[in-house]
Design a protein around this motif. Structure first.
Motif, PDB file in Angstrom:
ATOM      1  N   GLN A   1      49.439  36.106 -13.424  1.00 29.22           N
ATOM      2  CA  GLN A   1      49.186  35.443 -12.150  1.00 29.22           C
ATOM      3  C   GLN A   1      50.441  35.429 -11.271  1.00 29.22           C
ATOM      4  OE1 GLN A   1      46.051  34.128 -11.105  1.00 29.22           O
ATOM      5  NE2 GLN A   1      45.500  35.411 -12.869  1.00 29.22           N
ATOM      6  N   TYR A   2      51.580  35.235 -11.926  1.00 28.64           N
ATOM      7  CA  TYR A   2      52.826  35.183 -11.171  1.00 28.64           C
ATOM      8  C   TYR A   2      53.118  36.512 -10.489  1.00 28.64           C
ATOM      9  CZ  TYR A   2      57.791  34.833 -10.104  1.00 28.64           C
ATOM     10  OH  TYR A   2      58.993  34.852  -9.462  1.00 28.64           O
ATOM     11  N   TYR A   3      52.916  37.614 -11.195  1.00 26.11           N
ATOM     12  CA  TYR A   3      53.206  38.900 -10.583  1.00 26.11           C
ATOM     13  C   TYR A   3      52.179  39.297  -9.536  1.00 26.11           C
ATOM     14  CZ  TYR A   3      57.288  39.570 -13.357  1.00 26.11           C
ATOM     15  OH  TYR A   3      58.540  39.415 -13.871  1.00 26.11           O
ATOM     16  N   ARG A   4      50.972  38.804  -9.696  1.00 26.12           N
ATOM     17  CA  ARG A   4      49.999  39.003  -8.618  1.00 26.12           C
ATOM     18  C   ARG A   4      50.450  38.217  -7.382  1.00 26.12           C
ATOM     19  NH1 ARG A   4      44.008  38.002 -10.314  1.00 26.12           N
ATOM     20  NH2 ARG A   4      43.655  39.260  -8.449  1.00 26.12           N
TER      21      ARG A   4
ATOM     22  N   ASN B   1      51.134  39.742  -3.703  1.00 25.98           N
ATOM     23  CA  ASN B   1      50.471  39.208  -2.505  1.00 25.98           C
ATOM     24  C   ASN B   1      49.994  37.807  -2.838  1.00 25.98           C
ATOM     25  OD1 ASN B   1      48.893  38.493  -0.349  1.00 25.98           O
ATOM     26  ND2 ASN B   1      47.673  40.360  -0.340  1.00 25.98           N
ATOM     27  N   PRO B   2      50.553  36.776  -2.232  1.00 23.16           N
ATOM     28  CA  PRO B   2      50.157  35.393  -2.574  1.00 23.16           C
ATOM     29  C   PRO B   2      48.662  35.133  -2.437  1.00 23.16           C
ATOM     30  CG  PRO B   2      52.158  35.401  -1.253  1.00 23.16           C
ATOM     31  CD  PRO B   2      51.652  36.814  -1.255  1.00 23.16           C
ATOM     32  N   GLN B   3      47.964  35.906  -1.602  1.00 19.34           N
ATOM     33  CA  GLN B   3      46.541  35.677  -1.394  1.00 19.34           C
ATOM     34  C   GLN B   3      45.687  36.178  -2.566  1.00 19.34           C
ATOM     35  OE1 GLN B   3      45.507  33.780   1.097  1.00 19.34           O
ATOM     36  NE2 GLN B   3      47.702  33.618   1.558  1.00 19.34           N
ATOM     37  N   LEU B   4      46.330  36.902  -3.503  1.00 25.49           N
ATOM     38  CA  LEU B   4      45.576  37.404  -4.657  1.00 25.49           C
ATOM     39  C   LEU B   4      45.324  36.324  -5.701  1.00 25.49           C
ATOM     40  CD1 LEU B   4      47.260  40.893  -5.237  1.00 25.49           C
ATOM     41  CD2 LEU B   4      45.026  40.415  -4.200  1.00 25.49           C
ATOM     42  N   VAL B   5      45.999  35.186  -5.599  1.00 25.57           N
ATOM     43  CA  VAL B   5      45.805  34.112  -6.574  1.00 25.57           C
ATOM     44  C   VAL B   5      45.281  32.875  -5.865  1.00 25.57           C
ATOM     45  CG1 VAL B   5      47.625  34.983  -8.077  1.00 25.57           C
ATOM     46  CG2 VAL B   5      48.177  33.254  -6.363  1.00 25.57           C
ATOM     47  N   ASP B   6      44.730  31.964  -6.665  1.00 27.59           N
ATOM     48  CA  ASP B   6      44.181  30.728  -6.119  1.00 27.59           C
ATOM     49  C   ASP B   6      45.284  29.862  -5.508  1.00 27.59           C
ATOM     50  OD1 ASP B   6      43.301  27.673  -6.742  1.00 27.59           O
ATOM     51  OD2 ASP B   6      41.587  28.935  -6.234  1.00 27.59           O
ATOM     52  N   GLU B   7      44.883  28.998  -4.589  1.00 26.06           N
ATOM     53  CA  GLU B   7      45.842  28.150  -3.882  1.00 26.06           C
ATOM     54  C   GLU B   7      46.643  27.277  -4.839  1.00 26.06           C
ATOM     55  OE1 GLU B   7      47.666  24.823  -2.081  1.00 26.06           O
ATOM     56  OE2 GLU B   7      45.860  24.639  -3.323  1.00 26.06           O
ATOM     57  N   SER B   8      45.999  26.815  -5.927  1.00 22.85           N
ATOM     58  CA  SER B   8      46.717  25.955  -6.869  1.00 22.85           C
ATOM     59  C   SER B   8      47.871  26.705  -7.533  1.00 22.85           C
ATOM     60  CB  SER B   8      45.754  25.416  -7.934  1.00 22.85           C
ATOM     61  OG  SER B   8      45.188  26.472  -8.667  1.00 22.85           O
ATOM     62  N   TRP B   9      47.645  28.000  -7.838  1.00 18.21           N
ATOM     63  CA  TRP B   9      48.740  28.791  -8.400  1.00 18.21           C
ATOM     64  C   TRP B   9      49.811  29.073  -7.345  1.00 18.21           C
ATOM     65  CZ3 TRP B   9      49.517  28.827 -13.234  1.00 18.21           C
ATOM     66  CH2 TRP B   9      48.463  28.824 -14.158  1.00 18.21           C
ATOM     67  N   ARG B  10      49.413  29.335  -6.120  1.00 20.89           N
ATOM     68  CA  ARG B  10      50.410  29.547  -5.053  1.00 20.89           C
ATOM     69  C   ARG B  10      51.334  28.340  -4.942  1.00 20.89           C
ATOM     70  NH1 ARG B  10      45.890  31.648  -2.222  1.00 20.89           N
ATOM     71  NH2 ARG B  10      45.783  29.834  -0.828  1.00 20.89           N
TER      72      ARG B  10
ATOM     73  N   PHE C   1      53.694  28.119  -8.147  1.00 16.27           N
ATOM     74  CA  PHE C   1      54.794  29.076  -8.174  1.00 16.27           C
ATOM     75  C   PHE C   1      55.814  28.784  -7.074  1.00 16.27           C
ATOM     76  CE2 PHE C   1      53.089  31.097 -11.576  1.00 16.27           C
ATOM     77  CZ  PHE C   1      51.905  31.787 -11.382  1.00 16.27           C
ATOM     78  N   THR C   2      55.345  28.345  -5.916  1.00 20.40           N
ATOM     79  CA  THR C   2      56.265  28.022  -4.827  1.00 20.40           C
ATOM     80  C   THR C   2      57.171  26.855  -5.217  1.00 20.40           C
ATOM     81  OG1 THR C   2      54.691  28.809  -3.179  1.00 20.40           O
ATOM     82  CG2 THR C   2      56.428  27.349  -2.408  1.00 20.40           C
ATOM     83  N   ARG C   3      56.552  25.809  -5.804  1.00 20.40           N
ATOM     84  CA  ARG C   3      57.351  24.651  -6.225  1.00 20.40           C
ATOM     85  C   ARG C   3      58.359  25.040  -7.294  1.00 20.40           C
ATOM     86  NH1 ARG C   3      52.379  22.217  -6.680  1.00 20.40           N
ATOM     87  NH2 ARG C   3      52.642  22.068  -8.962  1.00 20.40           N
ATOM     88  N   ARG C   4      57.908  25.854  -8.253  1.00 24.13           N
ATOM     89  CA  ARG C   4      58.768  26.137  -9.405  1.00 24.13           C
ATOM     90  C   ARG C   4      59.944  27.028  -9.053  1.00 24.13           C
ATOM     91  NH1 ARG C   4      57.224  27.751 -15.592  1.00 24.13           N
ATOM     92  NH2 ARG C   4      59.349  28.184 -16.267  1.00 24.13           N
TER      93      ARG C   4
ATOM     94  N   GLY D   1      62.637  22.656  -8.437  1.00 18.71           N
ATOM     95  CA  GLY D   1      62.258  21.595  -9.362  1.00 18.71           C
ATOM     96  C   GLY D   1      61.934  22.125 -10.742  1.00 18.71           C
ATOM     97  N   ALA D   2      61.720  21.190 -11.663  1.00 19.42           N
ATOM     98  CA  ALA D   2      61.346  21.579 -13.021  1.00 19.42           C
ATOM     99  C   ALA D   2      59.919  22.094 -13.027  1.00 19.42           C
ATOM    100  CB  ALA D   2      61.468  20.362 -13.951  1.00 19.42           C
TER     101      ALA D   2
END
Length: 972
Positions: A15-18, A22-31, A34-37, A42-43
């Protein structure tokens, strides 16, 4: 990098490499994650719930319309595109390499092993989701061909990976790591051997995980001890020997043999025994005729001598016009289990409509649960045995399945067993269903389905235990689909090779299930050939001795269902049971009305409902007339106050279709429900009123079944419109009106059917009164068309207080629920009594009457108004409140009128419908032909009524004119 995700680390990394691609290839929750992490410093956050190991490859946030496909992991029916997912990761890795070549820092590194771990996860999930498609569950057609979609190569895994070690954190293998070869072997044995399971569509993670643990930790097989294997062998032998013995002793007789499906007997044996070990005290069983005689003798312990006596059929005089064939009869018994407790077994009586017993069994189970105080249904369990073609083919099945989770109808889960003969009478599966499995109709429940090979009794025993444990733990249905075959035709006189020559060429070559199992036990050294033969021979000798005894003595028995809770009730002749005093002290009745008209402090009822409640009480205190709804609620309240329970169910039953009942109120601010009538219930009595699903056959069957085990309660089913009863005709014909005659089973169920011609069209006019009267015989039912609130008050009370138990059919009003003339004062309601005939109102001299109008129901008020308008004081109008059974109350009411006075039956229904044909056949003899009988009705017609309100008014006026102006026996 994502080690905290365990076996799903590879999936998360994918999911991370998708996301990088392109961020639109994954669900909003994963976006967001990954953005936060990686951008927010943050941790790492906790893993999203959707990343649980059982999620079938999706993240739980699929767009609407695709969620189920992702849950299945099958792309809506296509094979999982694992290779495409692998390629997406590879493309992301290539991008990372390109960044590195450009001397730009790469965000992370990804190893080939991490990618492979992700694909192993996908492989395991594919087995869980699709493994059943390749399982060896069909004894006639073992799986053939390669399982390409489950091959490791389909997931980007190479031959060299087979001996590599991978994390097994998401598998219940007893080890944290396994080689890929071991993982494949575990999945293959668990999901593709003799058991195939559909369970990944279940929404609840706990349920899926529970099933995975029990299946994967055992590899979906049961390791029986020798004594358990001998028990299975013995039950198989019991099943086979009985069928073979009956086939020889009663050649050509129908018995609906179990041969080919003998594993049903050890399956049921294990279900009963295992249920007893898991708190079940009673099992209510429903099944059709296939194998029923075998179940009666080898599971319920019916004396085989009684069965032989039934085949001998030596008492024809017992059954003139009554009784039923032996493979429809029910039975009940107590059976000891290995856990040291007794389980009470009840096999419900069943007509030839195979699946219609299902809701009846559910209703009986619910009633038994309530009697035992079994709130969660753990102590009483329904068990339904189906045929494959009937399970998916008959509409009452999904109607019953839909009841499983509803407040008014749930029973804590049902164990379903499908005897999958792979044929319906002579119909191939390709002509019987549009789905792969006969069980696909049950996907609506998200319940586990265990497809199992019926030639593997130990696999059958394993799924039997799983199904019982799942039901007991989660309070939900479980389905066992036992693949087998039918050795003979639909019955023993049928030749199946006419229509299925290829299937029966295979069946003719097969050994019996018992023979196959004996060979297996011989190979394992668990039994010798002599021991197996001895078991069979002892069973045969028992049957030989029993048959000889039957020929010497009479073991015939009539069905007897009047023990236990039914001991103080009776059926039989209506005239043999005296009437009861249903009156209530007027002061006490007024106080009851005050209590059921009061609302809790702060409860915000709808202003119209609040006004209705105030008006009810005000009118009662002033001595003014009360309407139907008030009288009905008072009847229920007084029964509750006297300790009797009441159940009312039907579409819109809480409010009442025509807003007359208001048994349950809703708070306008909070939506909270309040049942005002229940306030007066004596301890132990309960008032349940439920809005049913849009089902007639399923719900009426359930309520009928409930009434079979609650003779002490008032049990009512209300149709939204009377004509809706059409959809429940099988329940009426084959259970309600015939059960006493066929099976000696009584019921006090009440059917409330709105009826009356008001210009509302064909389907909303008639409750098909004529059908009930045609079915009426031998005092089997009571049919009423009541006209006053006092009458409904006493009819309902009488139904409980009188020891006679007969179904009560009431044609109830619609517009006349609130008509100013259709009222009764509190005093009239209180004193009663119930009247089968209401005499003429007025002071006219019977000897001067020139015409007697006899009617029933709503039309009375129109006739009374027309008489007043015309000044026809020489016309008497009598109301026949109870149409069946008729008794001397009618002859006594007509006795004062002189001989030769025309008696005119007036009905709103067309000439060929309503009560006319019934009355014309009975009244002349009942009245000694002293009053010439005529009929006034609408013209005969194929449809009950017009859909034009204007036409209805014209027809109704013609009807009234004919009633007063013509003596000819003709239609208006």
């Amino acid at each position: 990098m994502f080690d905290e995700f365990g076996i799903n680390a590879g999936f998360v990394e994918e999911q991370y490499y998708r996301f990088l691609e392109n961020p639109q290839l994954v669900d909003e929750s994963w976006r967001s994650y990954f953005t936060r992490r990686f951008n927010g410093g943050g941790a790492p956050q906790a893993a999203p719930a959707a990343a649980a190991p059982t999620n079938g490859g999706g993240n739980g946030a699929a767009p609407n319309g695709h969620a189920e496909a992702r849950a299945r992991g099958d792309n809506g029916g296509a094979q999982p595109d694992a290779r495409a997912r692998f390629e997406a990761v590879a493309q992301a890795e290539a991008r990372r390499a390109a960044l590195a070549a450009a001397d730009e820092p790469a965000p992370v590194s990804i190893s080939r092993k991490v990618v492979a771990q992700a694909q192993v996860t996908n492989l395991v999930n594919a087995y869980r989701i699709r493994g059943h498609m390749f399982a060896n569950v069909n004894p006639l057609h073992p799986p053939t061909g390669a399982r390409d979609e489950l091959a490791p190569s389909a997931f980007g895994l190479r031959e060299a990976d087979l001996d590599n070690v991978f994390s097994a954190a998401g598998l219940f293998a007893g080890k944290s790591e396994l080689t890929l070869r071991e993982i494949v072997a575990l999945c293959d044995e668990t999901y593709c051997r003799n058991v195939g399971v559909e369970f990944m569509m279940i929404d609840e993670l706990e349920e899926r995980t529970w099933l995975q643990e029990r299946m994967e930790s055992t590899r979906n097989r049961l390791h029986l001890k020798r004594d358990e294997q001998i028990r299975v062998l013995t039950k198989l032998t019991d099943a086979e020997v009985l069928e073979q013995f009956l086939g020889k002793a009663y050649q050509g007789a129908k018995r609906f043999s179990l041969e080919g499906a003998e594993s049903l007997i050890p399956l049921l044996d294990l279900v009963v025994d295992h249920a007893g070990a898991h708190e079940v005290e009673e099992i209510v069983i429903g099944m059709a005729h296939r194998g029923r005689l075998n179940v009666l003798c080898n599971i319920l312990g019916k004396n085989v001598r009684e069965l032989f006596a039934a085949f001998n059929d030596s008492h024809p005089e017992w059954h003139f016009g009554s009784g039923d064939v032996k493979y429809h009869l029910g039975y009940s018994t107590d059976r000891a289990t290995s856990a040291g407790r007794n389980v009470h077994l009840t096999l419900a009586f069943n007509p030839s409509h195979l699946e219609w017993v299902n809701p009846v069994v559910e209703g009986r189970a619910r009633a038994k649960q309530e009697r035992r105080g079994d709130r969660d249904g753990r102590r009483v369990m329904p068990l339904l045995i189906h045929g494959d073609a009937a399970f998916i083919g008959q509409g009452v099945v999904p109607e019953t399945l839909n009841l499983a989770g509803l407040e008014g109808y749930r029973t804590g889960g049902t164990v379903h067993v499908i005897v999958n003969n792979q044929i319906g009478f002579t119909t191939d599966p390709s002509d019987a269903r549009s789905t792969r499995y006969a069980t696909d109709i049950a996907r609506m429940l998200k319940a586990p389905v265990f497809h199992v090979n019926g030639e593997d009794p130990e696999a059958v025993a394993h799924v039997a235990r799983l199904a019982v444990e799942f039901r007991q733990r989660f309070g939900k249905d479980a389905i066992i689909d036992m693949y087998c075959f039918r050795k003979w035709g639909h019955n023993e006189t049928d030749e199946p090779r006419f229509t299925q020559p290829l299937m029966y060429s295979l069946i003719d070559k097969r050994e019996s299930v018992r023979e196959v199992y004996v060979k297996r036990l011989l190979e394992m050294g668990q039994v010798t050939a002599e021991q197996a033969q001895q078991i069979a021979e002892s069973r045969r000798q028992h049957l030989v001795s029993a048959l000889e005894e039957t020929r010497k003595s009479d073991f015939s028995k009539k069905p007897d269902a009047m023990g236990g809770v039914w001991a103080k009730y009776s059926g039989g002749a209506d005239a043999a049971v005296p009437e009861v005093d249903t009156s209530v002290d007027p002061a006490a009745l007024l106080e009851t009305l005050r209590r059921i008209s009061s609302l809790p402090e702060g409860f915000e009822a709808h202003r119209t409902v609040a006004r209705i409640f105030r008006q009810r009480l005000e009118r009662a205190e002033k001595g003014e007339g009360l309407d139907w709804g008030t009288a009905e609620n008072l009847a229920v309240a007084t029964l509750l106050a006297e300790g009797s329970s009441v159940r009312i169910s039907g579409q819109d039953a809480r409010r009442g279709t025509f807003t007359h009942r208001h048994a349950v109120l809703r708070d306008g601010r909070t939506g909270a429900m309040f049942n005002p009538v229940a306030q007066v219930a004596q301890k132990g009595a309960r008032f349940d009123v439920f809005d049913s699903p849009l089902s007639e056959s399923g719900v009426l069957g359930f309520d009928y079944g409930y009434s079979l085990d609650r003779p002490d309660a008032l049990v009512c089913w209300e149709a939204q419109f009377g004509d809706f009863v059409n959809s429940a005709q099988v329940i009426i014909d084959q259970f309600i009106t015939a059960a006493e005659d066929k099976w000696h089973r009584l019921s006090g169920i009440v059917l409330l059917l709105p009826h009356g011609f008001e210009g509302a069209g064909p389907e909303h006019s008639s409750a098909r009164l004529e059908r009930f009267l045609q079915l009426a015989a031998e005092d089997n039912i009571q049919v009423c068309n009541l006209t006053t609130p006092a009458q409904i008050f006493h009819a309902l009370r009488r139904q409980v207080m009188r020891p006679l138990r007969k179904p009560l059919i009431i044609m109830t009003p619609k517009s006349y629920l609130r008509h100013p003339d259709a009222t009764s004062t509190l005093a009239e309601i209180a004193r009663g009594p119930y009247r089968r005939v209401l005499p003429d109102v007025g002071e006219r001299d019977p000897q001067k009457v020139s015409r007697i109008l006899l009617c029933s129901g709503k039309v009375y008020y129109e006739l009374a108004a027309a008489r007043k308008e015309r000044g026809a004081d020489d016309v008497a109008i009598l109301r026949l409140e109870q149409l069946y059974p008729l008794n001397r109350e009618l002859t006594d009411a007509l006795a004062p009128y002189k001989d030769g006075t025309p008696l005119v039956w007036v009905q709103e229904e067309p000439w060929n419908m309503g009560a006319w044909f019934y009355l014309n056949a009975r009244l002349p003899t009942l009245l000694d032909r002293r009053l010439p009988l005529h009929c006034v009705s609408r013209s005969e017609t194929a449809s009950p009524a017009t859909g034009s309100a204007a036409a209805h008014k014209v027809e109704q006026q013609m009807l009234l004119d004919a009633a007063f102006d013509s003596l000819k026996d003709r239609a208006a």
